[in-house]
Motif scaffolding. Structure first.
Motif, mmCIF file in Angstrom:
data_model
loop_
_atom_site.group_PDB
_atom_site.id
_atom_site.type_symbol
_atom_site.label_atom_id
_atom_site.label_comp_id
_atom_site.label_asym_id
_atom_site.label_seq_id
_atom_site.Cartn_x
_atom_site.Cartn_y
_atom_site.Cartn_z
ATOM 1 N N UNK A 1 0.832 -1.208 0.000
ATOM 2 C CA UNK A 1 0.000 0.000 0.000
ATOM 3 C C UNK A 1 0.864 1.254 0.000
ATOM 4 N N UNK A 2 1.985 1.180 0.697
ATOM 5 C CA UNK A 2 2.927 2.310 0.713
ATOM 6 C C UNK A 2 3.489 2.537 -0.692
ATOM 7 N N UNK A 3 3.808 1.452 -1.389
ATOM 8 C CA UNK A 3 4.298 1.568 -2.763
ATOM 9 C C UNK A 3 3.260 2.260 -3.641
ATOM 10 N N UNK A 4 1.998 1.902 -3.441
ATOM 11 C CA UNK A 4 0.918 2.516 -4.218
ATOM 12 C C UNK A 4 0.863 4.023 -3.951
ATOM 13 N N UNK A 5 1.030 4.426 -2.692
ATOM 14 C CA UNK A 5 1.043 5.851 -2.362
ATOM 15 C C UNK A 5 2.177 6.574 -3.078
ATOM 16 N N UNK A 6 3.347 5.954 -3.112
ATOM 17 C CA UNK A 6 4.492 6.564 -3.792
ATOM 18 C C UNK A 6 4.210 6.740 -5.280
ATOM 19 N N UNK A 7 3.600 5.745 -5.886
ATOM 20 C CA UNK A 7 3.293 5.815 -7.315
ATOM 21 C C UNK A 7 2.279 6.922 -7.605
ATOM 22 N N UNK A 8 1.305 7.091 -6.717
ATOM 23 C CA UNK A 8 0.342 8.179 -6.905
ATOM 24 C C UNK A 8 1.027 9.532 -6.746
ATOM 25 N N UNK A 9 1.964 9.623 -5.798
ATOM 26 C CA UNK A 9 2.701 10.876 -5.616
ATOM 27 C C UNK A 9 3.538 11.202 -6.852
ATOM 28 N N UNK A 10 3.940 10.180 -7.585
ATOM 29 C CA UNK A 10 4.713 10.359 -8.814
ATOM 30 C C UNK A 10 3.808 10.537 -10.033
ATOM 31 N N UNK A 11 2.493 10.589 -9.785
ATOM 32 C CA UNK A 11 1.515 10.725 -10.866
ATOM 33 C C UNK A 11 1.593 9.555 -11.844
ATOM 34 N N UNK A 12 1.684 8.356 -11.278
ATOM 35 C CA UNK A 12 1.683 7.139 -12.089
ATOM 36 C C UNK A 12 0.516 6.235 -11.677
ATOM 37 N N UNK A 13 -0.726 6.678 -11.937
ATOM 38 C CA UNK A 13 -1.873 5.842 -11.570
ATOM 39 C C UNK A 13 -1.919 4.522 -12.321
ATOM 40 N N UNK A 14 -1.284 4.462 -13.497
ATOM 41 C CA UNK A 14 -1.253 3.213 -14.251
ATOM 42 C C UNK A 14 -0.508 2.132 -13.476
ATOM 43 N N UNK A 15 0.644 2.502 -12.915
ATOM 44 C CA UNK A 15 1.406 1.541 -12.123
ATOM 45 C C UNK A 15 0.748 1.303 -10.764
ATOM 46 N N UNK A 16 0.104 2.338 -10.240
ATOM 47 C CA UNK A 16 -0.594 2.187 -8.961
ATOM 48 C C UNK A 16 -1.725 1.175 -9.081
ATOM 49 N N UNK A 17 -2.383 1.146 -10.226
ATOM 50 C CA UNK A 17 -3.474 0.180 -10.407
ATOM 51 C C UNK A 17 -2.939 -1.250 -10.405
ATOM 52 N N UNK A 18 -1.762 -1.452 -10.954
ATOM 53 C CA UNK A 18 -1.148 -2.789 -10.910
ATOM 54 C C UNK A 18 -0.819 -3.174 -9.467
#
Length: 302
Positions: free
Chosen positions: A141-158
């Motif tokens: 979940x922390x990784x997902x937060x980092x990806x959203x902070x980087x504006x990478x919702x595509x990777x966050x969805x994975x």
């Protein structure tokens, strides 16, 4: 019966309270736990001390860490980093060196501390690098937060798919889904709003982060009165949280309150959290305006 007993998560209530930011409830629940094993006791203490840290109750943590499990010692570094007037560059350099050595990368507490510090430093790539091999629900979940902070919702969805594969109905997975839906906007905003409201109904009081996310979802749907109410309820428990002050300042303007009401919230934020991104940007723009204004002199026609 033995199998059923083993499947019971003794820290279920502690974790849920911690994940929704209700840190005092997490502390209360942790102090009521009678751990069945040293491993459960270690995990309990991890959430207990992290809850105290989230409340800025640093002295308790530093005092008890002196006699605590060595695997908990990275929390001292987090306390030092978050303390006022800390030497953040030196602490970050120390974390870099420890990550480079790799000895502590099997300790989840160290991963949480290092990733948290990198996140505060806006170094999301460094945080993701050390979280890459993590298997636990929280670290994913922390990784997902980092990806959203980087504006990478595509990777966050994975990453969300991996969370769902581990535990689809967990509080963290539900929060992660809400974060992602809110960041993407559109129809997902309604789902994010409903998810956070369901968490509130099921788990009670929400902390600053989930409350601010729920308010943002409500505001995105034009429900400014509800957004303001959610923020106000959270602020009665957490009066100086920057996310709540910022949200209340914006909400006050949208519900038609006098301009001075918004100004008070923003003034609180600027005074109590000068290092917050909003405060830094506000002060930078204010200084830039003053600099530009100083280049011009009033002229009077002769």
């Amino acid at each position: 019966m033995a199998r059923q007993q083993q499947d019971v998560d003794e820290l279920f209530d502690v974790k849920n309270a911690f994940y929704v930011g209700n840190y005092q409830q997490a502390i209360n629940e942790a102090q009521n736990v009678k751990p069945s094993s040293p491993q459960v006791a270690f995990q309990r203490d991890t959430f207990l001390y992290r809850s105290y840290i989230a409340q800025n109750n640093f002295r308790i943590v530093l005092q008890e860490l002196k006699n605590a499990d060595p695997m908990l010692q990275p929390l001292q570094t987090l306390v030092e980093y978050l303390s006022p007037d800390s030497n953040k560059p030196n602490i970050v350099a120390d974390i870099d060196a420890r990550v480079q050595k790799g000895v502590e990368l099997t300790n989840e507490v160290f991963l949480i501390v290092a990733a948290t510090i990198y996140y505060h430093e806006d170094n999301y790539e460094a945080a993701l690098k050390i979280l890459h091999e993590a298997e636990s629900l929280e670290l994913r979940a922390f990784s997902l937060q980092c990806l959203l902070a980087m504006n990478r919702p595509d990777l966050a969805r994975k990453q969300l798919k991996k969370l769902q594969d581990i535990e689809d109905d967990s509080t963290l997975t539900q929060l992660a889904q809400a974060w992602l839906n809110l960041s993407e906007g559109g129809p997902g905003v309604q789902d994010a709003h409903f998810s956070i409201m369901e968490l509130s109904e099921r788990l009670g009081a929400l902390g600053a982060g989930p409350a601010a996310a729920g308010a943002a979802a409500a505001a995105s749907r034009g429900m400014w009165d509800e957004a303001e109410q959610m923020l106000t309820e959270a602020q009665t428990r957490l009066p100086q949280q920057p996310e709540l002050l910022l949200g209340l300042g914006v909400a006050a303007a949208h519900v038609g309150k006098p301009p001075e009401v918004s100004a008070r919230y923003f003034a609180q934020l600027l005074d109590s959290h000068p290092d917050h991104p909003f405060s830094k940007e506000y002060n930078a723009k204010t200084n830039e305006f003053k600099r530009l204004a100083a280049q011009y002199q009033p002229s009077v026609a002769s």
